[in-house]
Scaffold this active site. Sequence first.
Site, mmCIF file in Angstrom:
data_model
loop_
_atom_site.group_PDB
_atom_site.id
_atom_site.type_symbol
_atom_site.label_atom_id
_atom_site.label_comp_id
_atom_site.label_asym_id
_atom_site.label_seq_id
_atom_site.Cartn_x
_atom_site.Cartn_y
_atom_site.Cartn_z
ATOM 1 N N ARG A 146 0.820 -1.210 0.000
ATOM 2 C CA ARG A 146 0.000 0.000 0.000
ATOM 3 C C ARG A 146 0.854 1.260 0.000
ATOM 4 N NH1 ARG A 146 -4.991 -1.773 2.328
ATOM 5 N NH2 ARG A 146 -6.489 -0.102 2.620
ATOM 6 N N ARG A 180 -21.907 -0.966 2.130
ATOM 7 C CA ARG A 180 -21.320 -2.284 2.432
ATOM 8 C C ARG A 180 -21.799 -2.794 3.796
ATOM 9 N NH1 ARG A 180 -15.150 -2.790 1.238
ATOM 10 N NH2 ARG A 180 -14.972 -0.978 2.597
ATOM 11 N N ARG A 224 -18.792 -1.963 8.809
ATOM 12 C CA ARG A 224 -17.425 -1.732 9.288
ATOM 13 C C ARG A 224 -17.340 -0.350 9.925
ATOM 14 N NH1 ARG A 224 -13.184 -3.188 4.507
ATOM 15 N NH2 ARG A 224 -12.193 -1.310 5.297
ATOM 16 N N ARG A 235 -9.744 7.740 3.904
ATOM 17 C CA ARG A 235 -9.065 6.579 3.300
ATOM 18 C C ARG A 235 -8.757 6.843 1.823
ATOM 19 N NH1 ARG A 235 -13.552 2.772 4.905
ATOM 20 N NH2 ARG A 235 -12.680 1.248 3.462
#
Length: 289
Positions: A146, A180, A224, A235
């Site tokens: 990452r 999600r 989440r 993010r």
Amino acid sequence: MAALARLFKTQFPFLLRRSLSTTTTTATVSEIQPQRQRPNSSILFPLTDDPKGSRNFQWVFLGCPGVGKGTYAGRLSSLLGVPHIATGDLVREELSSSGPLSHQLEEIVNQGKLVSDEIIFNLLSKRLEAGESKGESGFILDGFPRTIRQSEILDEATEIDLVINLKLREDVLIEKCLGRRICSECGKSFNLASINAKAENGYPEITMAPLLPPPQCSSKLITRADDTEPVVRERLRIYKEQSEPVEDYYRKQGKLMEFDLPGGIPESWPKLLEALNLDDYGDKRSAAA
Ligand code: ADP
């Protein structure tokens, strides 16, 4: 893979020092790892262009939060019989355990920040060792590397064959993250968002049907903690700052396959198989579904 796990574990401090002492400009990257300039068509598919003798596939998935790395890496893992290793899952497992790291991790992850390389390499080497003891070989990495430093350390440890970069417009990424849901019992991921993004700013229209849970999961859905709008935006910011350079790192090595998702799973999965020259794996497709 055994060597990789051992190398991460025993050599991590050395590799990290070495990569820290190296500037991370693209010019330096190409000095560390000679560029393997392959024409785009030869990226199309390593099954027929096997550079690695008898070892199994060593692939990486890149892409912004919410793009579907886990979904497509998971499907390819079932199709090709190589383990899908998602560092985000390793971090969340550690976080939900009562281990010494869990508090520290919770704070970092819930702010959308990146966990330290040392923690990530420790979790990864533990996961690789556990896989090795079960006879696993090869991997499809998701969420790792990452940062340029992680990519350099990975390159010191082993050779990556192919990097698949999944791409989607940002407004859709945000909607997908917010929609999600995960079943707290079986761990499967679903999405409640019904996406209908109009063509604009040069992007084509994109529609994605929701991926609804079966009745046995619908009362057990959780979100989440880092899938809230401010954390998703953070993010995405961190992805642009720290992870987008990783795309260029692999592009310069001739290993990056860009894939613009045309829609949801029914539209994207066959196209991805086609791009990977795997579309004749027809009957295995349903097994992976
Ligand atoms: P995303 O949906 O943002 O791609 P992931 O599930 O891959 O998220 O990861 C969740 C969180 O775990 C990240 O926001 C980060 O805090 C941590 N994490 C996962 N992989 C790495 C990594 N390779 N390096 C540092 N932190 C990581």
